[in-house]
Design a protein around this motif. Structure first.
Motif, PDB file in Angstrom:
ATOM      1  N   TRP A  92       0.833  -1.204   0.000  1.00 58.45           N
ATOM      2  CA  TRP A  92       0.000   0.000   0.000  1.00 58.45           C
ATOM      3  C   TRP A  92       0.869   1.255   0.000  1.00 58.45           C
ATOM      4  CZ3 TRP A  92       0.876   2.348   4.769  1.00 58.45           C
ATOM      5  CH2 TRP A  92       1.244   1.505   5.825  1.00 58.45           C
ATOM      6  N   PRO A  93       0.299   2.382  -0.431  1.00 53.26           N
ATOM      7  CA  PRO A  93       1.066   3.627  -0.494  1.00 53.26           C
ATOM      8  C   PRO A  93       1.509   4.093   0.890  1.00 53.26           C
ATOM      9  CG  PRO A  93      -0.937   3.811  -1.793  1.00 53.26           C
ATOM     10  CD  PRO A  93      -1.042   2.540  -0.996  1.00 53.26           C
ATOM     11  N   GLN A  94       2.790   4.433   0.996  1.00 52.10           N
ATOM     12  CA  GLN A  94       3.373   4.915   2.243  1.00 52.10           C
ATOM     13  C   GLN A  94       3.518   6.446   2.243  1.00 52.10           C
ATOM     14  OE1 GLN A  94       5.088   2.389   4.651  1.00 52.10           O
ATOM     15  NE2 GLN A  94       3.489   1.231   3.625  1.00 52.10           N
ATOM     16  N   GLY A  95       3.638   7.023   1.062  1.00 48.01           N
ATOM     17  CA  GLY A  95       3.805   8.460   0.930  1.00 48.01           C
ATOM     18  C   GLY A  95       3.884   8.831  -0.538  1.00 48.01           C
ATOM     19  N   PHE A  96       3.997  10.126  -0.804  1.00 49.04           N
ATOM     20  CA  PHE A  96       4.089  10.567  -2.195  1.00 49.04           C
ATOM     21  C   PHE A  96       4.709  11.958  -2.267  1.00 49.04           C
ATOM     22  CE2 PHE A  96       0.424  12.992  -1.042  1.00 49.04           C
ATOM     23  CZ  PHE A  96       0.229  13.964  -2.013  1.00 49.04           C
ATOM     24  N   PHE A  97       5.130  12.313  -3.484  1.00 49.52           N
ATOM     25  CA  PHE A  97       5.511  13.694  -3.746  1.00 49.52           C
ATOM     26  C   PHE A  97       5.109  14.050  -5.162  1.00 49.52           C
ATOM     27  CE2 PHE A  97       9.521  11.432  -4.702  1.00 49.52           C
ATOM     28  CZ  PHE A  97       9.909  11.973  -5.919  1.00 49.52           C
ATOM     29  N   LEU A  98       4.860  15.341  -5.344  1.00 49.37           N
ATOM     30  CA  LEU A  98       4.449  15.846  -6.644  1.00 49.37           C
ATOM     31  C   LEU A  98       5.337  17.025  -6.995  1.00 49.37           C
ATOM     32  CD1 LEU A  98       0.852  15.975  -7.827  1.00 49.37           C
ATOM     33  CD2 LEU A  98       2.336  17.887  -8.359  1.00 49.37           C
ATOM     34  N   LEU A  99       5.985  16.939  -8.139  1.00 51.94           N
ATOM     35  CA  LEU A  99       6.853  18.007  -8.628  1.00 51.94           C
ATOM     36  C   LEU A  99       6.157  18.727  -9.770  1.00 51.94           C
ATOM     37  CD1 LEU A  99      10.229  16.048  -8.785  1.00 51.94           C
ATOM     38  CD2 LEU A  99       9.490  17.644  -6.992  1.00 51.94           C
ATOM     39  N   GLU A 100       6.251  20.055  -9.761  1.00 53.70           N
ATOM     40  CA  GLU A 100       5.632  20.860 -10.809  1.00 53.70           C
ATOM     41  C   GLU A 100       6.661  21.842 -11.366  1.00 53.70           C
ATOM     42  OE1 GLU A 100       1.714  23.699 -11.500  1.00 53.70           O
ATOM     43  OE2 GLU A 100       2.156  22.950  -9.496  1.00 53.70           O
ATOM     44  N   ASP A 101       6.975  21.700 -12.664  1.00 51.51           N
ATOM     45  CA  ASP A 101       7.862  22.660 -13.320  1.00 51.51           C
ATOM     46  C   ASP A 101       7.095  23.976 -13.462  1.00 51.51           C
ATOM     47  OD1 ASP A 101       9.994  20.900 -13.656  1.00 51.51           O
ATOM     48  OD2 ASP A 101       9.228  20.160 -15.561  1.00 51.51           O
ATOM     49  N   GLN A 102       7.657  25.031 -12.882  1.00 49.28           N
ATOM     50  CA  GLN A 102       7.002  26.339 -12.904  1.00 49.28           C
ATOM     51  C   GLN A 102       7.471  27.199 -14.084  1.00 49.28           C
ATOM     52  OE1 GLN A 102       4.805  27.576 -10.219  1.00 49.28           O
ATOM     53  NE2 GLN A 102       4.707  25.373  -9.918  1.00 49.28           N
ATOM     54  N   GLY A 103       8.480  26.727 -14.818  1.00 51.24           N
ATOM     55  CA  GLY A 103       9.055  27.511 -15.903  1.00 51.24           C
ATOM     56  C   GLY A 103      10.284  28.258 -15.422  1.00 51.24           C
ATOM     57  N   GLU A 104      11.104  28.691 -16.344  1.00 50.73           N
ATOM     58  CA  GLU A 104      12.321  29.451 -16.061  1.00 50.73           C
ATOM     59  C   GLU A 104      13.237  28.748 -15.065  1.00 50.73           C
ATOM     60  OE1 GLU A 104      11.420  33.526 -15.127  1.00 50.73           O
ATOM     61  OE2 GLU A 104      10.149  33.738 -16.897  1.00 50.73           O
ATOM     62  N   ASP A 108       8.759  23.222  -8.360  1.00 49.08           N
ATOM     63  CA  ASP A 108       8.098  23.315  -7.060  1.00 49.08           C
ATOM     64  C   ASP A 108       7.774  21.925  -6.535  1.00 49.08           C
ATOM     65  OD1 ASP A 108       6.820  24.903  -4.938  1.00 49.08           O
ATOM     66  OD2 ASP A 108       4.961  24.007  -5.687  1.00 49.08           O
ATOM     67  N   LEU A 109       8.095  21.696  -5.280  1.00 50.64           N
ATOM     68  CA  LEU A 109       7.658  20.480  -4.590  1.00 50.64           C
ATOM     69  C   LEU A 109       6.248  20.803  -4.104  1.00 50.64           C
ATOM     70  CD1 LEU A 109       8.199  17.652  -3.470  1.00 50.64           C
ATOM     71  CD2 LEU A 109       9.343  18.725  -1.519  1.00 50.64           C
ATOM     72  N   SER A 110       5.273  20.560  -4.974  1.00 51.28           N
ATOM     73  CA  SER A 110       3.895  20.987  -4.724  1.00 51.28           C
ATOM     74  C   SER A 110       3.264  20.254  -3.558  1.00 51.28           C
ATOM     75  CB  SER A 110       3.038  20.776  -5.973  1.00 51.28           C
ATOM     76  OG  SER A 110       3.522  21.552  -7.036  1.00 51.28           O
ATOM     77  N   TYR A 111       3.512  18.953  -3.483  1.00 48.37           N
ATOM     78  CA  TYR A 111       3.005  18.151  -2.369  1.00 48.37           C
ATOM     79  C   TYR A 111       4.057  17.138  -1.976  1.00 48.37           C
ATOM     80  CZ  TYR A 111      -1.543  20.180  -3.107  1.00 48.37           C
ATOM     81  OH  TYR A 111      -2.566  21.080  -3.209  1.00 48.37           O
ATOM     82  N   PHE A 112       4.122  16.887  -0.683  1.00 51.17           N
ATOM     83  CA  PHE A 112       5.042  15.897  -0.149  1.00 51.17           C
ATOM     84  C   PHE A 112       4.481  15.417   1.175  1.00 51.17           C
ATOM     85  CE2 PHE A 112       8.194  14.755   2.977  1.00 51.17           C
ATOM     86  CZ  PHE A 112       8.895  13.776   2.305  1.00 51.17           C
ATOM     87  N   GLY A 113       4.537  14.116   1.408  1.00 52.43           N
ATOM     88  CA  GLY A 113       4.132  13.647   2.725  1.00 52.43           C
ATOM     89  C   GLY A 113       4.070  12.144   2.830  1.00 52.43           C
ATOM     90  N   MET A 114       3.990  11.711   4.075  1.00 50.09           N
ATOM     91  CA  MET A 114       3.883  10.295   4.419  1.00 50.09           C
ATOM     92  C   MET A 114       2.515  10.056   5.046  1.00 50.09           C
ATOM     93  SD  MET A 114       6.914   9.158   3.590  1.00 50.09           S
ATOM     94  CE  MET A 114       6.910   7.535   4.342  1.00 50.09           C
ATOM     95  N   VAL A 115       1.943   8.875   4.811  1.00 51.89           N
ATOM     96  CA  VAL A 115       0.691   8.533   5.486  1.00 51.89           C
ATOM     97  C   VAL A 115       1.019   8.299   6.961  1.00 51.89           C
ATOM     98  CG1 VAL A 115      -0.321   7.556   3.384  1.00 51.89           C
ATOM     99  CG2 VAL A 115       0.840   6.048   4.997  1.00 51.89           C
ATOM    100  N   PRO A 116       0.072   8.545   7.862  1.00 55.96           N
ATOM    101  CA  PRO A 116       0.369   8.442   9.296  1.00 55.96           C
ATOM    102  C   PRO A 116       0.976   7.097   9.712  1.00 55.96           C
ATOM    103  CG  PRO A 116      -1.789   9.423   8.973  1.00 55.96           C
ATOM    104  CD  PRO A 116      -1.300   8.978   7.623  1.00 55.96           C
TER     105      PRO A 116
END
Length: 188
Positions: A92-104, A108-116
């Motif tokens: 099962w998922p333990q955590g995740f991260f989402l990267l977003e290229d903002q340009g130039e 951005d590390l838009s979301y990051f975290g671990m499930v409790p």
């Protein structure tokens, strides 16, 4: 048990951080005995993203994304500038991260975290450092950004700073909770 009820106004501060150089450290090693896999979730379905968003952020009043239409979230997740990675262990998922290229050159590390249920096993530091090096591995990256707030995990700001981020600005806000928040579930 201490509960903040939906409808409660909660003051909080957001700290914006940045990193302007790739860290000197190498790719992190997994904690001993960790049997996990990090997978790139390509154009993840909205329900999948929201399930992780809620699993990680429910105790920290992550509510904002629920104000967006599902079609908007779907397009955002499927965009070429987005990358979502999910850490799996024990099936099962333990955590995740989402990267977003903002340009130039900004990622951005838009979301990051671990499930409790995965907190406290040493995987969070590994996942964060992996997220950072993944962002810096993108061609043309010159700066990385992230933000955290006083509603997040009590050590979030400190953790980002230990990993090389520097605060650049702080803003105070007030949020009206849309769901009950169980403060007894938040680590100290």
């Amino acid at each position: 048990m201490t509960i903040q009820l939906a409808g409660t106004e909660v003051p909080y501060s957001v700290t914006y951080l940045e990193m302007t150089e790739k860290p000197a450290w190498d790719w992190p090693h997994l904690p001993v005995s960790a049997q996990v896999s990090l997978l790139h979730a390509e154009a993840p379905p909205v329900w999948f993203f929201l399930s992780l968003y809620d699993a990680v952020g429910r105790d920290y009043a992550w509510e904002d994304i629920h104000k967006r239409e599902h079609t908007d979230i779907r397009e955002w997740l499927a965009a070429d500038n987005m990358s979502m990675f999910v850490l799996y262990g024990r099936g099962w998922p333990q955590g995740f991260f989402l990267l977003e290229d903002q340009g130039e050159g900004v990622v951005d590390l838009s979301y990051f975290g671990m499930v409790p249920e995965a907190v406290g096993r040493g995987l969070g530091k590994w996942l964060l450092r992996t997220a950072i090096l993944t962002a810096w591995g993108r061609p043309g990256t010159t700066r990385m950004t992230v933000n955290t707030c006083t509603l997040d995990h009590p050590r979030a700001l400190q953790t980002y700073q230990k990993s090389g981020f520097t605060p650049v600005r702080r803003e105070d806000h007030i949020r009206t909770l849309t769901r009950d928040r169980d403060l007894s579930r938040i680590p100290s």
